[in-house]
Motif scaffolding. Sequence first.
Motif, PDB file in Angstrom:
ATOM      1  N   GLN A  28       0.857  -1.186   0.000  1.00 14.01           N
ATOM      2  CA  GLN A  28       0.000   0.000   0.000  1.00 14.01           C
ATOM      3  C   GLN A  28       0.892   1.235   0.000  1.00 14.01           C
ATOM      4  O   GLN A  28       2.005   1.201   0.526  1.00 14.01           O
ATOM      5  N   ALA A  29       0.408   2.305  -0.570  1.00 13.29           N
ATOM      6  CA  ALA A  29       1.188   3.546  -0.605  1.00 13.29           C
ATOM      7  C   ALA A  29       0.245   4.728  -0.449  1.00 13.29           C
ATOM      8  O   ALA A  29      -0.876   4.719  -0.950  1.00 13.29           O
ATOM      9  N   THR A  30       0.730   5.741   0.254  1.00 10.63           N
ATOM     10  CA  THR A  30      -0.073   6.937   0.520  1.00 10.63           C
ATOM     11  C   THR A  30       0.655   8.175   0.028  1.00 10.63           C
ATOM     12  O   THR A  30       1.877   8.287   0.150  1.00 10.63           O
ATOM     13  N   ALA A  31      -0.091   9.092  -0.534  1.00  6.01           N
ATOM     14  CA  ALA A  31       0.463  10.378  -0.962  1.00  6.01           C
ATOM     15  C   ALA A  31      -0.447  11.489  -0.460  1.00  6.01           C
ATOM     16  O   ALA A  31      -1.658  11.289  -0.308  1.00  6.01           O
ATOM     17  N   GLU A  32       0.139  12.636  -0.234  1.00  2.00           N
ATOM     18  CA  GLU A  32      -0.620  13.789   0.273  1.00  2.00           C
ATOM     19  C   GLU A  32      -0.380  14.969  -0.647  1.00  2.00           C
ATOM     20  O   GLU A  32       0.725  15.163  -1.164  1.00  2.00           O
ATOM     21  N   SER A  33      -1.421  15.749  -0.860  1.00  2.00           N
ATOM     22  CA  SER A  33      -1.283  16.934  -1.704  1.00  2.00           C
ATOM     23  C   SER A  33      -0.405  17.968  -1.014  1.00  2.00           C
ATOM     24  O   SER A  33      -0.206  17.934   0.199  1.00  2.00           O
ATOM     25  N   GLU A  34       0.139  18.880  -1.795  1.00  2.00           N
ATOM     26  CA  GLU A  34       1.048  19.888  -1.249  1.00  2.00           C
ATOM     27  C   GLU A  34       0.382  20.750  -0.191  1.00  2.00           C
ATOM     28  O   GLU A  34       1.033  21.187   0.767  1.00  2.00           O
ATOM     29  N   ASP A  35      -0.923  21.013  -0.357  1.00  2.00           N
ATOM     30  CA  ASP A  35      -1.613  21.856   0.626  1.00  2.00           C
ATOM     31  C   ASP A  35      -2.118  21.059   1.819  1.00  2.00           C
ATOM     32  O   ASP A  35      -2.697  21.618   2.749  1.00  2.00           O
ATOM     33  N   GLY A  36      -1.910  19.732   1.798  1.00  2.00           N
ATOM     34  CA  GLY A  36      -2.314  18.900   2.930  1.00  2.00           C
ATOM     35  C   GLY A  36      -3.802  18.641   3.020  1.00  2.00           C
ATOM     36  O   GLY A  36      -4.265  18.068   4.008  1.00  2.00           O
ATOM     37  N   VAL A  38      -5.646  16.833   0.793  1.00  2.00           N
ATOM     38  CA  VAL A  38      -6.040  15.563   0.178  1.00  2.00           C
ATOM     39  C   VAL A  38      -4.985  14.506   0.470  1.00  2.00           C
ATOM     40  O   VAL A  38      -3.785  14.751   0.306  1.00  2.00           O
ATOM     41  N   SER A  39      -5.444  13.338   0.906  1.00  2.00           N
ATOM     42  CA  SER A  39      -4.557  12.208   1.134  1.00  2.00           C
ATOM     43  C   SER A  39      -5.183  10.974   0.494  1.00  2.00           C
ATOM     44  O   SER A  39      -6.373  10.707   0.688  1.00  2.00           O
ATOM     45  N   ALA A  40      -4.399  10.247  -0.280  1.00  2.00           N
ATOM     46  CA  ALA A  40      -4.911   9.070  -0.988  1.00  2.00           C
ATOM     47  C   ALA A  40      -4.028   7.859  -0.711  1.00  2.00           C
ATOM     48  O   ALA A  40      -2.799   7.963  -0.749  1.00  2.00           O
ATOM     49  N   THR A  41      -4.660   6.741  -0.421  1.00  2.00           N
ATOM     50  CA  THR A  41      -3.949   5.480  -0.208  1.00  2.00           C
ATOM     51  C   THR A  41      -4.416   4.473  -1.240  1.00  2.00           C
ATOM     52  O   THR A  41      -5.618   4.288  -1.435  1.00  2.00           O
ATOM     53  N   VAL A  42      -3.453   3.842  -1.918  1.00  2.00           N
ATOM     54  CA  VAL A  42      -3.785   2.864  -2.945  1.00  2.00           C
ATOM     55  C   VAL A  42      -3.096   1.543  -2.641  1.00  2.00           C
ATOM     56  O   VAL A  42      -2.118   1.483  -1.891  1.00  2.00           O
ATOM     57  N   GLY A  43      -3.625   0.467  -3.259  1.00  2.00           N
ATOM     58  CA  GLY A  43      -3.006  -0.838  -3.155  1.00  2.00           C
ATOM     59  C   GLY A  43      -2.018  -1.056  -4.279  1.00  2.00           C
ATOM     60  O   GLY A  43      -1.784  -0.170  -5.108  1.00  2.00           O
ATOM     61  N   ASP A  52      -8.888  10.785   1.965  1.00  2.00           N
ATOM     62  CA  ASP A  52      -9.175  11.690   3.078  1.00  2.00           C
ATOM     63  C   ASP A  52      -9.176  13.120   2.556  1.00  2.00           C
ATOM     64  O   ASP A  52      -8.185  13.594   2.001  1.00  2.00           O
ATOM     65  N   LEU A  53     -10.295  13.796   2.730  1.00  2.00           N
ATOM     66  CA  LEU A  53     -10.438  15.188   2.326  1.00  2.00           C
ATOM     67  C   LEU A  53     -10.591  16.046   3.574  1.00  2.00           C
ATOM     68  O   LEU A  53     -11.488  15.819   4.383  1.00  2.00           O
ATOM     69  N   ASP A  54      -9.724  17.015   3.701  1.00  2.00           N
ATOM     70  CA  ASP A  54      -9.780  17.911   4.853  1.00  2.00           C
ATOM     71  C   ASP A  54     -11.008  18.811   4.744  1.00  2.00           C
ATOM     72  O   ASP A  54     -11.399  19.230   3.651  1.00  2.00           O
ATOM     73  N   VAL A  55     -11.611  19.134   5.871  1.00  2.00           N
ATOM     74  CA  VAL A  55     -12.808  19.964   5.883  1.00  2.00           C
ATOM     75  C   VAL A  55     -12.545  21.346   5.296  1.00  2.00           C
ATOM     76  O   VAL A  55     -13.476  22.038   4.845  1.00  2.00           O
ATOM     77  N   ARG A  56     -11.290  21.747   5.230  1.00  2.00           N
ATOM     78  CA  ARG A  56     -10.948  23.067   4.694  1.00  2.00           C
ATOM     79  C   ARG A  56     -11.212  23.184   3.197  1.00  2.00           C
ATOM     80  O   ARG A  56     -11.156  24.296   2.653  1.00  2.00           O
ATOM     81  N   ILE A  57     -11.520  22.066   2.520  1.00  2.00           N
ATOM     82  CA  ILE A  57     -11.838  22.164   1.087  1.00  2.00           C
ATOM     83  C   ILE A  57     -13.096  22.988   0.861  1.00  2.00           C
ATOM     84  O   ILE A  57     -13.322  23.504  -0.237  1.00  2.00           O
ATOM     85  N   PHE A  58     -13.907  23.152   1.898  1.00  2.00           N
ATOM     86  CA  PHE A  58     -15.152  23.917   1.769  1.00  2.00           C
ATOM     87  C   PHE A  58     -14.932  25.426   1.921  1.00  2.00           C
ATOM     88  O   PHE A  58     -15.850  26.206   1.678  1.00  2.00           O
ATOM     89  N   PRO A 167     -18.551  11.959   3.273  1.00  2.00           N
ATOM     90  CA  PRO A 167     -19.437  11.363   2.256  1.00  2.00           C
ATOM     91  C   PRO A 167     -18.951  11.603   0.835  1.00  2.00           C
ATOM     92  O   PRO A 167     -19.098  10.732  -0.032  1.00  2.00           O
ATOM     93  N   LEU A 168     -18.352  12.763   0.584  1.00  2.00           N
ATOM     94  CA  LEU A 168     -17.818  13.052  -0.742  1.00  2.00           C
ATOM     95  C   LEU A 168     -16.661  12.116  -1.062  1.00  2.00           C
ATOM     96  O   LEU A 168     -16.590  11.554  -2.165  1.00  2.00           O
ATOM     97  N   ALA A 169     -15.760  11.927  -0.098  1.00  2.00           N
ATOM     98  CA  ALA A 169     -14.628  11.026  -0.311  1.00  2.00           C
ATOM     99  C   ALA A 169     -15.110   9.606  -0.586  1.00  2.00           C
ATOM    100  O   ALA A 169     -14.607   8.924  -1.492  1.00  2.00           O
ATOM    101  N   GLU A 170     -16.093   9.155   0.169  1.00  2.00           N
ATOM    102  CA  GLU A 170     -16.619   7.798  -0.011  1.00  2.00           C
ATOM    103  C   GLU A 170     -17.284   7.648  -1.379  1.00  2.00           C
ATOM    104  O   GLU A 170     -17.152   6.605  -2.033  1.00  2.00           O
ATOM    105  N   ALA A 171     -17.981   8.687  -1.817  1.00  2.00           N
ATOM    106  CA  ALA A 171     -18.642   8.639  -3.127  1.00  2.00           C
ATOM    107  C   ALA A 171     -17.617   8.601  -4.258  1.00  2.00           C
ATOM    108  O   ALA A 171     -17.811   7.914  -5.267  1.00  2.00           O
TER     109      ALA A 171
END
Length: 226
Positions: A28-36, A38-43, A52-58, A167-171
Motif C-alpha cells: 500500500q502507498a499513501t500520498a498527500e497533496s502539497e496543501d495537505g 487531500v490524502s490518498a492510499t492505494v493498493g 481523506d479530504l480535509d474539511v478546509r476544502i469547503f 461522504p464526498l470522499a466515499e462517493a
Amino acid sequence: MTVRGGVVDIWKLRDDLRTIRERADTVQATAESEDGLVSATVGSRGRLLHLDLDVRIFRAPDSRALAATISETLGRAREKAGKDLAALAAEVFATPPPAGRVPRPDPLPSEDRELTRSVLHLREGMAAVRSVAESPDGLIHAAVDERGSLTELRLDPRVYRGTDPRPLAEAIIETLRQAAERTQEQLFELLKPFLPVGVRREETDLGFDPLIHRLDRTLERGRHHG
C-alpha cells in the motif's frame, strides 16, 4: 528471475510470480497533496483504498481544482505503490532456486512466434479499454484506462453543498471502484484465452494469472516431452 547458462529457470519464474501475486496485497502507498487537504492510499494494483479530504476544502469551493488535486495525489500514490511492488518483485526474484533443480529451457521458437503474435494482438485490444462511471446523484464522473489509472475526474460544483467531506470522499472511492470494475470485466474477456478454462473473474488476478497459466502449460508440456 534466475538465468543459468543462458537458460531461464521457468520453474522458479512461475513460483516467483505466484509468490509476488500472494504478497502483492500487502503493498500500500499513501500520498498527500502539497496543501495537505487531500490524502490518498492505494493498493499494489493502484486501486484507491482510502481518500481523506480535509474539511478546509469547503473554505474556497473550486470543484475543478479539487478534482485536479485528487487526480494528482492519486497518481503519486500509484507511482509509489508501483515502486514498492517492483522492489518486492526484485527481492523475490533474487532468492536463489532450490539446490539441484535443472532449469527448463524456453519454449520452442514456433511457440514463441505464436505467443508473440497473440500478445501483440492482445496489447492492441487492451490499450483500447476505457471505462467510465458516474455517481448516482450525477455529481461525480470518473474515467480510467486499461491499467485502472484515473484519466479523468469531474466534480460538479454542487459537491460543496454539504459540510462534511467524508461522504464526498466515499462517493469518489465508490465511483472509481465502479469504473475500475468495468475495466476489469473488459480485460477479463480479452484475457480468457490466456486463463484456465472455467476460471471466474472474481478469483482472477489479471496482472499475474495469464502469465502464470502460460508457464504452467509450458512446464506441463515439458513433463510430457521430457
